[in-house]
Scaffold this active site. Structure first.
Site, mmCIF file in Angstrom:
data_model
loop_
_atom_site.group_PDB
_atom_site.id
_atom_site.type_symbol
_atom_site.label_atom_id
_atom_site.label_comp_id
_atom_site.label_asym_id
_atom_site.label_seq_id
_atom_site.Cartn_x
_atom_site.Cartn_y
_atom_site.Cartn_z
ATOM 1 N N THR A 266 0.794 -1.232 0.000
ATOM 2 C CA THR A 266 0.000 0.000 0.000
ATOM 3 C C THR A 266 0.826 1.281 0.000
ATOM 4 O O THR A 266 0.320 2.320 -0.409
ATOM 5 C CB THR A 266 -0.945 0.053 1.227
ATOM 6 N N HIS A 297 -2.107 11.573 -9.689
ATOM 7 C CA HIS A 297 -2.878 10.542 -8.989
ATOM 8 C C HIS A 297 -3.522 11.167 -7.760
ATOM 9 O O HIS A 297 -4.692 10.899 -7.474
ATOM 10 C CB HIS A 297 -1.955 9.378 -8.615
ATOM 11 N N THR A 301 -3.929 11.368 0.470
ATOM 12 C CA THR A 301 -3.432 10.642 1.641
ATOM 13 C C THR A 301 -2.127 11.274 2.117
ATOM 14 O O THR A 301 -1.425 11.925 1.348
ATOM 15 C CB THR A 301 -3.192 9.154 1.326
ATOM 16 N N GLU A 308 4.314 11.210 -4.707
ATOM 17 C CA GLU A 308 4.116 11.581 -6.109
ATOM 18 C C GLU A 308 4.839 12.888 -6.431
ATOM 19 O O GLU A 308 5.474 13.007 -7.489
ATOM 20 C CB GLU A 308 2.629 11.712 -6.424
ATOM 21 N N LYS A 329 -9.404 14.381 -8.599
ATOM 22 C CA LYS A 329 -10.086 13.560 -7.582
ATOM 23 C C LYS A 329 -10.725 14.438 -6.520
ATOM 24 O O LYS A 329 -11.660 14.013 -5.838
ATOM 25 C CB LYS A 329 -9.096 12.591 -6.932
ATOM 26 N N HIS A 334 -12.226 9.175 -5.912
ATOM 27 C CA HIS A 334 -11.312 8.153 -6.432
ATOM 28 C C HIS A 334 -12.132 6.969 -6.938
ATOM 29 O O HIS A 334 -12.682 6.199 -6.152
ATOM 30 C CB HIS A 334 -10.361 7.725 -5.316
ATOM 31 N N PHE A 394 -2.405 0.516 -5.353
ATOM 32 C CA PHE A 394 -2.101 -0.482 -4.339
ATOM 33 C C PHE A 394 -1.519 -1.696 -5.062
ATOM 34 O O PHE A 394 -1.985 -2.076 -6.134
ATOM 35 C CB PHE A 394 -3.371 -0.903 -3.592
#
Length: 406
Positions: A266, A297, A301, A308, A329, A334, A394
């Site tokens: 993850t 992306h 989080t 990124e 997003k 997502h 993931f």
């Protein structure tokens, strides 16, 4: 010989609507399709999601709906809209291909089957298997439109539909076929799946007053990702074939790169992402300085966003300050297996219109995410000629698509 590949059709079933131009305009204005789920869906825990207002009636009779999960319904609808947009409705497509990304298949069918199984009077539908299998959307699209070429399904978590588009692009570039439907679909907003994500403690904590602002990529106060549902399909076509038909061309698909972190199931790894970015640019025969926009992306989080940004900084180097970045997003959530397809469609429209959508709700950017962000509302970018769309999944799979002006 490598054939040039173009996008000639876009079909969307999204939290912001079903018409590409309306969806793009909403994104440019910073409008959000995120809202609170019902208490029944969210197990009584306040949870925001990008929910689609979708009715299958225009595409299915009541009899046809038997054994067709919501994910397949939305997939067929998006494919139909894309074919119509490309001027291919009713055309013979036996030699065309289908490349679909889907992460979880028929989640509603699985939930219904298990709920019945554990009830006082268990009865599981004999259509549960065919409704829930991950390749059902691609199969239904093939049957509906008579497509007899390669019908492929990719289930690679958040990278599923980006990989599907990339593989569809490769099939045309290599001369295998002239036309493919490529994209993804996901419909997982059911209580058990929501509970599983709640247990991971990765979902955003929405405000009761402003749940639409729950997803805040790159923001100092980001609290996690927001799930979404929907479908997005692109019609990819060999460029000379599209020109011969005299149809509208949105953009070229110019490159595709993949890698695997191979480190953690993850936790994203910037070095793996940089390999995918380098591969995509090399495949497109472009330099970092050639790229004017990145649809990141950007899941909001704590770990993913800085990773990124670090990867983009590493690859772009001294040119990083000229790369404008946003995560849409923030407005549609997502879509997991369909995320890459929806974001690819948005990136295609950004290149086509020379306008860049924003990262909404990022009022106080995290200094760790040190990249030039488009924020609040979209901006005109008359000189943008190339853009990328990132999908980092993931499992560690990274996929990057490159689009250039037609």
């Amino acid at each position: 010989m490598k054939h040039a590949v173009v996008v000639t059709g876009i079909g969307l079933i999204s939290p912001l609507g079903n018409q590409p131009e309306v969806v793009f305009d909403s994104l440019m204005q910073g409008q959000s399709g995120v809202r609170l789920l019902s208490s029944e869906q969210s197990n009584g825990v306040a949870t925001a999601a990008g929910v689609v207002d979708f009715s299958p009636e225009p595409w299915f009779t009541r009899l046809q709906l038997s054994g067709v999960d919501r994910v397949s319904q939305m997939g067929v609808a998006a494919a139909d809209l894309a074919l119509k947009d490309a001027g291919l409705a009713g055309e013979a497509l036996m030699d065309a291909g289908i490349y679909i990304g889907c992460g979880m298949g028929g989640a509603s069918a699985i939930e219904t089957a298990y709920t019945s199984h554990f009830s006082a009077k268990p009865r599981v539908s004999p259509l549960s298997v065919v409704a829930s299998m991950t390749n059902a959307p691609a199969a239904h699209i093939a049957m509906r439109f008579g497509i007899g070429g390669r019908v492929m399904t990719y289930s690679i978590a958040c990278a599923s539909s980006s990989v599907a588009i990339g593989e569809g692009y490769r099939a045309i570039a290599s001369g295998e076929t002239d036309i493919v439907i490529a994209g993804g679909c996901e419909a997982l907003l059911v209580p058990c799946v929501i509970r599983a994500w709640q247990a991971m403690q990765t979902l955003a904590m929405p405000s009761a007053e402003q749940p639409e602002t729950a997803c805040r990529p790159f923001s100092l106060d980001r609290s996690g990702l927001v799930l979404g549902e929907g479908a997005a399909m692109l019609i990819l076509e060999r460029e000379d074939h599209a020109l011969a038909r005299g149809v509208k061309i949105y953009a070229r698909v110019s490159g595709f790169g993949m890698s695997c972190d191979a480190t953690h199931i993850t936790r994203p790894e910037p070095t793996g992402q940089t390999r995918a970015l380098h591969t995509a640019l090399r495949n497109a025969d472009l330099r970092p300085a050639d790229i004017g926009y990145c649809n990141a992306h950007g899941t909001a989080t704590q770990v993913g966003d800085p990773a990124e940004c670090a990867a983009l900084r590493e690859v772009w180097g001294k040119d990083a300050d000229n790369l404008l970045v946003s995560s849409t997003k923030s407005m549609h959530g997502h879509l997991l297996g369909a995320a890459g397809a929806l974001e690819a469609a948005v990136t295609v429209l950004a290149v086509h219109h020379k306008q860049l959508p924003p990262t909404a709700h990022c009022n106080d950017p995290d200094p760790v995410c040190n990249i030039p962000l488009v924020r609040s509302t979209g901006i005109a970018s008359p000189h943008v000629k190339a853009a990328i769309s990132n999908s980092f999944a993931f499992g560690g799979t990274n996929a990057v698509l490159v689009f250039t002006a037609a």
